[in-house]
Design a protein around this motif. Structure first.
Motif, mmCIF file in Angstrom:
data_model
loop_
_atom_site.group_PDB
_atom_site.id
_atom_site.type_symbol
_atom_site.label_atom_id
_atom_site.label_comp_id
_atom_site.label_asym_id
_atom_site.label_seq_id
_atom_site.Cartn_x
_atom_site.Cartn_y
_atom_site.Cartn_z
ATOM 1 N N SER A 168 0.808 -1.220 0.000
ATOM 2 C CA SER A 168 0.000 0.000 0.000
ATOM 3 C C SER A 168 0.843 1.273 0.000
ATOM 4 N N GLY A 172 3.260 5.439 -4.269
ATOM 5 C CA GLY A 172 2.644 6.589 -3.632
ATOM 6 C C GLY A 172 3.537 7.273 -2.620
ATOM 7 N N CYS A 192 -1.228 1.961 -5.181
ATOM 8 C CA CYS A 192 -0.886 3.358 -5.467
ATOM 9 C C CYS A 192 -0.605 3.649 -6.939
ATOM 10 N N GLU A 194 -2.529 2.612 -9.167
ATOM 11 C CA GLU A 194 -3.905 2.848 -9.599
ATOM 12 C C GLU A 194 -4.305 2.043 -10.829
ATOM 13 N N ARG A 264 2.419 12.092 -7.193
ATOM 14 C CA ARG A 264 1.305 11.336 -6.605
ATOM 15 C C ARG A 264 1.318 11.441 -5.084
ATOM 16 N N HIS A 265 2.500 11.393 -4.494
ATOM 17 C CA HIS A 265 2.606 11.541 -3.045
ATOM 18 C C HIS A 265 2.058 12.891 -2.604
ATOM 19 N N TYR A 268 -1.789 12.628 -2.721
ATOM 20 C CA TYR A 268 -2.285 11.832 -1.598
ATOM 21 C C TYR A 268 -2.171 12.598 -0.280
ATOM 22 N N ILE A 296 -1.748 7.352 3.213
ATOM 23 C CA ILE A 296 -2.413 6.319 2.420
ATOM 24 C C ILE A 296 -3.826 6.010 2.931
ATOM 25 N N ILE A 340 -6.046 6.791 -1.454
ATOM 26 C CA ILE A 340 -5.410 6.433 -2.718
ATOM 27 C C ILE A 340 -6.462 6.146 -3.784
#
Length: 364
Positions: A168, A172, A192, A194, A264-265, A268, A296, A340
């Motif tokens: 997970s 991400g 993450c 996707e 992406r981080h 999130y 997450i 996420i």
């Protein structure tokens, strides 16, 4: 219209990822083999490693747990010894797999809202006999983020192979596999990055994969044989999840367009902050201390008000098009909300609005 999934996976995917599955390919098709080769290469790049650096990607049919069981049953010899750091149900699952395969192992356990004790781990490793150590990166039981760098340094110091369940987190949360001393990293297609469910993947040091030869005690989860099949002719030993792989190839492109893992981080983290502010404003209490929390997934205590019933709460949110996750903690009554997936601020705001409405309807 699809409901929004605020879960740790399967999760809400983009329309273009869904559309990528609207094509049929044979597993021996040259274009499909090319796609698989590109996926394997791109996954190495996401971990800041490459084949030239001595790393390989192995794709394994099945969920993330298939990948974990493949690594444990292929990499840990019967005369080896595994240390498992546990602060949640997914760490417990690693230990259960070790037990089923009769792999000698010792558990280093702590409470679900605490980090595994690094000093205690060091003392155990000093006793000798250990060949491998395993830990969960983001333990989605609670959302806690474990100190995988510190444990990686410990693994290197004691000369043990380091196994990280990054189900997970990979894709991400920024990660450098080499500097973290990881021998085997396991993640899956529907987290993450996707994509959609269908396969897991392992990023491993080539030297560690070579040691797996002849050690697996299953046919389908033989990590070394799976790798050799992909390396020999680019094909899977058994039927691959073709549509899931096509979706994943598209998901990787969309990750690149978002600015890679850093981008992406950032999304999130922004979603997590928006959610947290809204939940605290409504009176919900977090399970984890803020400094231990990943972006997450978050765990929230059940409200103390006696009129709260999670089954009814879940059902009402579901009817409003929002799917959250029940708790998985052993000692606290909590529910979980994931950040996420293909979710942005409007979707987080929509969830918070729905929670406020249900809160008023239920009177808690």
């Amino acid at each position: 219209m699809d409901k929004l999934l605020f879960t740790p996976g399967p999760l809400t995917t983009s329309q273009t990822v869904k559309q990528a599955m609207l094509h049929d390919f044979g597993s021996r098709d040259a274009y499909f083999i090319k796609i698989v080769r590109e996926i394997r290469s791109k996954l190495l790049k996401l971990g800041n490693v490459s084949q030239e650096m001595g790393y390989e990607t192995v794709i394994m049919q099945g969920s993330g747990t298939f990948g974990i069981e493949s690594v444990l049953s292929s990499a840990v010899p019967k005369n080896g010894k595994l240390l498992v750091a546990i602060n949640g149900s997914y760490g417990e699952r690693i230990a259960k797999i070790a037990s089923i395969h009769q792999l000698p192992h010792i558990i280093l356990a702590c409470e679900e809202n605490e980090l595994p004790d690094l000093e205690q781990a060091s003392l155990l490793l000093e006793d000798g006999g250990f060949t491998h150590m395993a830990i969960v990166h983001c333990e989605t039981t609670s959302g806690i983020l474990n100190p995988i760098q510190a444990f990686g340094d410990l693994a290197k110091r004691h000369g043990v192979t380091y196994i990280v369940d990054s189900m997970s987190a990979f894709g991400g949360i920024p990660l450098d596999i080499a500097s973290t001393q990881i021998g085997f990293l396991i993640s899956s297609s529907n987290k993450c990055i996707e994509g959609v469910p269908g396969f897991s993947f392992v990023i491993a040091k080539k030297e560690e994969l070579l040691r797996c030869k002849g050690q697996a005690d299953t046919l389908v989860l033989d990590l070394y044989s799976q790798w050799m099949g992909l390396e020999t002719d680019g094909q899977f030993r058994f039927t691959p999840p073709t549509h899931a792989l096509l979706a994943f190839a598209q998901a990787l492109q969309e990750l690149e367009l978002e600015g890679g893992i850093a981008g992406r981080h950032s999304r999130y983290s922004n979603s997590f902050n928006t959610l947290r502010e809204g939940m605290l404003a409504m009176g919900f209490k977090e399970y984890l201390l803020p400094e231990l929390q990943s972006p997450i997934i978050s765990s929230y205590h059940y409200p103390a008000n006696g009129s709260f019933d999670f089954a009814a709460f879940y059902k009402k949110l579901n009817e409003k098009g929002h799917i959250i996750y029940p708790g998985k903690l052993s000692k606290a009554n909590c529910f979980r909300i994931g950040n996420i997936g293909h979710l942005y601020k409007p979707q987080i705001d929509s969830l918070l609005k729905a929670i406020q409405e249900v809160k008023e309807e239920m009177g808690f």
